[in-house]
Scaffold this motif. Structure first.
Motif, PDB file in Angstrom:
ATOM      1  N   ILE A   1       0.813  -0.983   0.082  1.00  0.00           N
ATOM      2  CA  ILE A   1      -0.150   0.110  -0.119  1.00  0.00           C
ATOM      3  C   ILE A   1       1.043   1.214  -0.103  1.00  0.00           C
ATOM      4  O   ILE A   1       1.672   1.190   0.744  1.00  0.00           O
ATOM      5  CB  ILE A   1      -0.755   0.009   1.173  1.00  0.00           C
ATOM      6  CG1 ILE A   1      -1.907  -1.304   1.174  1.00  0.00           C
ATOM      7  CG2 ILE A   1      -1.743   1.252   1.302  1.00  0.00           C
ATOM      8  CD1 ILE A   1      -2.262  -1.484   2.557  1.00  0.00           C
ATOM      9  N   THR A   2       0.535   2.033  -0.926  1.00  0.00           N
ATOM     10  CA  THR A   2       1.459   3.482  -0.809  1.00  0.00           C
ATOM     11  C   THR A   2       0.693   4.662  -0.556  1.00  0.00           C
ATOM     12  O   THR A   2      -0.654   4.631  -1.052  1.00  0.00           O
ATOM     13  CB  THR A   2       2.312   3.593  -2.176  1.00  0.00           C
ATOM     14  OG1 THR A   2       1.291   3.888  -3.289  1.00  0.00           O
ATOM     15  CG2 THR A   2       2.937   2.226  -2.701  1.00  0.00           C
ATOM     16  N   ARG A   3       1.047   5.551   0.229  1.00  0.00           N
ATOM     17  CA  ARG A   3       0.519   6.740   0.560  1.00  0.00           C
ATOM     18  C   ARG A   3       1.396   7.843   0.486  1.00  0.00           C
ATOM     19  O   ARG A   3       2.663   7.749   0.317  1.00  0.00           O
ATOM     20  CB  ARG A   3      -0.133   6.576   1.997  1.00  0.00           C
ATOM     21  CG  ARG A   3      -1.221   5.663   1.863  1.00  0.00           C
ATOM     22  CD  ARG A   3      -2.017   5.748   3.264  1.00  0.00           C
ATOM     23  NE  ARG A   3      -2.932   4.549   2.987  1.00  0.00           N
ATOM     24  CZ  ARG A   3      -3.588   4.179   4.453  1.00  0.00           C
ATOM     25  NH1 ARG A   3      -3.370   4.576   5.495  1.00  0.00           N
ATOM     26  NH2 ARG A   3      -4.493   3.211   4.296  1.00  0.00           N
ATOM     27  N   THR A   4       1.236   9.089   0.510  1.00  0.00           N
ATOM     28  CA  THR A   4       1.947  10.224   0.408  1.00  0.00           C
ATOM     29  C   THR A   4       1.674  11.194   1.353  1.00  0.00           C
ATOM     30  O   THR A   4       0.296  11.698   1.768  1.00  0.00           O
ATOM     31  CB  THR A   4       2.044  10.655  -1.059  1.00  0.00           C
ATOM     32  OG1 THR A   4       2.886  11.625  -1.179  1.00  0.00           O
ATOM     33  CG2 THR A   4       0.196  10.944  -1.362  1.00  0.00           C
ATOM     34  N   PHE A   5       2.502  12.408   1.525  1.00  0.00           N
ATOM     35  CA  PHE A   5       2.541  13.574   2.306  1.00  0.00           C
ATOM     36  C   PHE A   5       2.226  14.555   1.105  1.00  0.00           C
ATOM     37  O   PHE A   5       2.087  15.841   1.646  1.00  0.00           O
ATOM     38  CB  PHE A   5       3.594  13.978   3.118  1.00  0.00           C
ATOM     39  CG  PHE A   5       3.431  13.023   4.416  1.00  0.00           C
ATOM     40  CD1 PHE A   5       2.806  13.298   5.665  1.00  0.00           C
ATOM     41  CD2 PHE A   5       4.193  11.893   4.617  1.00  0.00           C
ATOM     42  CE1 PHE A   5       2.762  12.741   6.432  1.00  0.00           C
ATOM     43  CE2 PHE A   5       3.969  11.177   5.552  1.00  0.00           C
ATOM     44  CZ  PHE A   5       3.384  11.508   6.551  1.00  0.00           C
TER      45      PHE A   5
ATOM     46  N   LYS B   1      -0.092  15.141  -0.986  1.00  0.00           N
ATOM     47  CA  LYS B   1      -1.666  15.811  -1.542  1.00  0.00           C
ATOM     48  C   LYS B   1      -2.271  16.271  -0.226  1.00  0.00           C
ATOM     49  O   LYS B   1      -2.067  17.480   0.050  1.00  0.00           O
ATOM     50  CB  LYS B   1      -2.444  14.337  -2.011  1.00  0.00           C
ATOM     51  CG  LYS B   1      -1.587  13.647  -3.119  1.00  0.00           C
ATOM     52  CD  LYS B   1      -1.612  14.861  -4.727  1.00  0.00           C
ATOM     53  CE  LYS B   1      -0.476  14.443  -5.498  1.00  0.00           C
ATOM     54  NZ  LYS B   1      -0.286  12.912  -6.134  1.00  0.00           N
ATOM     55  N   ALA B   2      -3.032  15.625   0.599  1.00  0.00           N
ATOM     56  CA  ALA B   2      -3.825  16.147   1.540  1.00  0.00           C
ATOM     57  C   ALA B   2      -2.933  16.861   2.647  1.00  0.00           C
ATOM     58  O   ALA B   2      -3.395  17.699   3.221  1.00  0.00           O
ATOM     59  CB  ALA B   2      -4.746  15.048   2.280  1.00  0.00           C
ATOM     60  N   TYR B   3      -1.882  16.346   2.841  1.00  0.00           N
ATOM     61  CA  TYR B   3      -0.809  16.981   3.963  1.00  0.00           C
ATOM     62  C   TYR B   3      -0.380  18.365   3.493  1.00  0.00           C
ATOM     63  O   TYR B   3       0.600  18.896   4.166  1.00  0.00           O
ATOM     64  CB  TYR B   3       0.194  15.913   4.283  1.00  0.00           C
ATOM     65  CG  TYR B   3      -0.594  14.916   5.148  1.00  0.00           C
ATOM     66  CD1 TYR B   3      -1.015  15.289   6.513  1.00  0.00           C
ATOM     67  CD2 TYR B   3      -1.172  13.562   5.032  1.00  0.00           C
ATOM     68  CE1 TYR B   3      -1.612  14.460   7.447  1.00  0.00           C
ATOM     69  CE2 TYR B   3      -1.559  12.784   5.945  1.00  0.00           C
ATOM     70  CZ  TYR B   3      -1.627  13.116   7.103  1.00  0.00           C
ATOM     71  OH  TYR B   3      -2.563  12.316   7.905  1.00  0.00           O
ATOM     72  N   GLY B   4      -0.186  18.592   1.866  1.00  0.00           N
ATOM     73  CA  GLY B   4       0.281  19.787   1.540  1.00  0.00           C
ATOM     74  C   GLY B   4       1.903  19.805   1.411  1.00  0.00           C
ATOM     75  O   GLY B   4       2.539  21.112   1.547  1.00  0.00           O
ATOM     76  N   LEU B   5       2.562  18.803   1.399  1.00  0.00           N
ATOM     77  CA  LEU B   5       3.948  18.877   1.577  1.00  0.00           C
ATOM     78  C   LEU B   5       4.592  18.437   0.207  1.00  0.00           C
ATOM     79  O   LEU B   5       5.836  17.760   0.219  1.00  0.00           O
ATOM     80  CB  LEU B   5       4.456  18.025   2.753  1.00  0.00           C
ATOM     81  CG  LEU B   5       4.194  18.417   3.888  1.00  0.00           C
ATOM     82  CD1 LEU B   5       4.624  17.513   4.986  1.00  0.00           C
ATOM     83  CD2 LEU B   5       4.770  19.872   4.338  1.00  0.00           C
TER      84      LEU B   5
END
Ligand SMILES: *Cc1c(COP(=O)(O)O)cnc(C)c1O
Length: 371
Positions: free
Chosen positions: A224-228, A230-234
């Motif tokens: 599973i991949t996620r990111t900072f 988009k929603a976290y604004g970084l």
């Protein structure tokens, strides 16, 4: 070796055929080209509110340490993720953006003999990382702009080593529900690595959107991949991560460069995780903005693809490139998606109410002139 052609011939076959990823147009570039002062960018699914104040404070606090290498194991960020997501510390792999994780996975598992499956209209980085290692891409026709999981399963052969699923998908904003995705994983042979790209996870608030972490124990082939970004604004700092089984994380971390995530990104991401208020404000600005754009599309009689992300693709019912160009002249940057086989669509990232209005006004003006 006097001509450049010779150098091209030395590159691997996969790299010779690569077409670079076309990023959203930077504001500074349009400024240089047109000399405009007011420019809005709704082209890269960035957070229109910017980073939260906690992230900014953490970056400032970390500045005096910059002469040191960052913690190569990302101890404090991984500890925070582990506690928040209720996964083991060693199930986490940090990446220079989640795009790097996609690439790590490709380099870990793919050879020139491998087949990789992904959907038509799916995220453009999947073909890139596949081709860069010389593996063979199988693109499966989409269903209602979303992934056709059954058709994707039908494409699996002995040589299939990896399948990419974007949930929600970019640029279509479509999503797969928990039941659909679970039965896909149940049917996928264990020697096929499933990359479940949840870059827009935080935005997908639908009740049937999967809680995929609970599947990690059953599926050692799941990443599973996620990111900072988009929603976290970084987005500018480049920080993403993956969640997987322990063996998988061990493999990815062997391929990962020791200092792939920089010190400011690590500090900011850890602080952002703790900034619930900024995340809530982000989600609320997004859902209001989504309504604002949909209302405008209705009034302009344009069809759109229902989206659960922080962007929406709208059908211009004509080649979209001239519309994109006309909007640029007005200082509005959106995203043409012809490279996704959607030549009549534009993808609009949801902005602040004010940015959305500037886009809507520019689009309405253009359409009333051409009609
Ligand atoms: C934006 C995006 C990403 C990743 O971005 P990073 O900045 O590299 O974390 C991954 N997948 C999809 C579908 C995206 O739209």
């Amino acid at each position: 070796m006097s001509d450049t052609q010779t150098i091209y011939n030395l590159a691997t076959a996969g790299v010779r055929q690569l077409v670079p990823y076309p990023p959203g147009k930077p504001i500074s570039e349009l400024q240089r080209e047109l000399g405009l002062t007011q420019i809005i960018k709704l082209a890269s699914n960035e957070n229109p509110l910017g980073p939260g104040s906690k992230a900014i404070a953490a970056i400032q606090a970390a500045l005096p340490e910059l002469a040191r290498y960052p913690d190569g194991n990302g101890y404090t960020l991984k500890s925070a993720l582990s506690a928040k997501l209720n996964v083991d510390f060693n199930q986490i792999t940090l990446g220079n953006g989640s795009n790097e994780i996609l690439e790590l996975a490709a380099r870990t598992f793919l050879t020139t003999a491998s087949e990789v499956i992904f959907s038509q209209h799916a995220f453009a980085v999947y073909p890139l990382v596949t081709q860069a290692v010389g593996a063979r891409a199988k693109v499966v026709p989409a269903k209602d702009y979303g992934h056709d999981l059954q058709a994707m399963l039908h494409q699996v052969t002995q040589d299939t080593r990896m399948v990419f699923i974007a949930n929600p998908n970019n640029p279509t904003g479509t999503y797969l529900n928990s039941t659909e995705l679970k039965s896909f994983l149940d049917e996928l042979p264990q020697q096929v690595i499933c990359i479940l790209d949840e870059a827009y996870y935080e935005y997908a608030e639908q009740a049937d959107y999967p809680d995929s972490i609970k599947w990690l124990e059953q599926f050692p082939n799941l990443i599973i991949t996620r990111t900072f970004s988009k929603a976290y604004g970084l987005a500018g700092l480049r920080l993403g991560y993956s969640l997987s089984g322990l063996e998988m994380a061990d493999l990815l971390n062997r391929v990962r460069q020791p200092f792939n995530c920089n010190m400011l990104a690590l500090a900011a991401a850890e602080a952002a995780l703790d900034d619930q208020e900024h995340l809530q404000r982000t989600l609320s600005v997004n859902s209001q903005g989504m309504k604002q754009l949909i209302q405008a599309f209705k009034e302009l009689d344009l069809a759109w693809i229902p989206s659960v992300g922080n962007f929406i693709s709208v059908d211009m019912q004509r080649p979209a490139m001239p519309v994109y160009e006309a909007l640029l002249q007005q200082g509005v940057i959106v995203r043409p998606v012809a490279n996704y086989e959607m030549p009549d669509h534009l993808r609009i990232s949801i902005g602040t109410a004010e940015e959305n209005k500037l886009f809507i006004d520019a689009l309405s003006g253009y359409l009333s002139n051409v009609q």
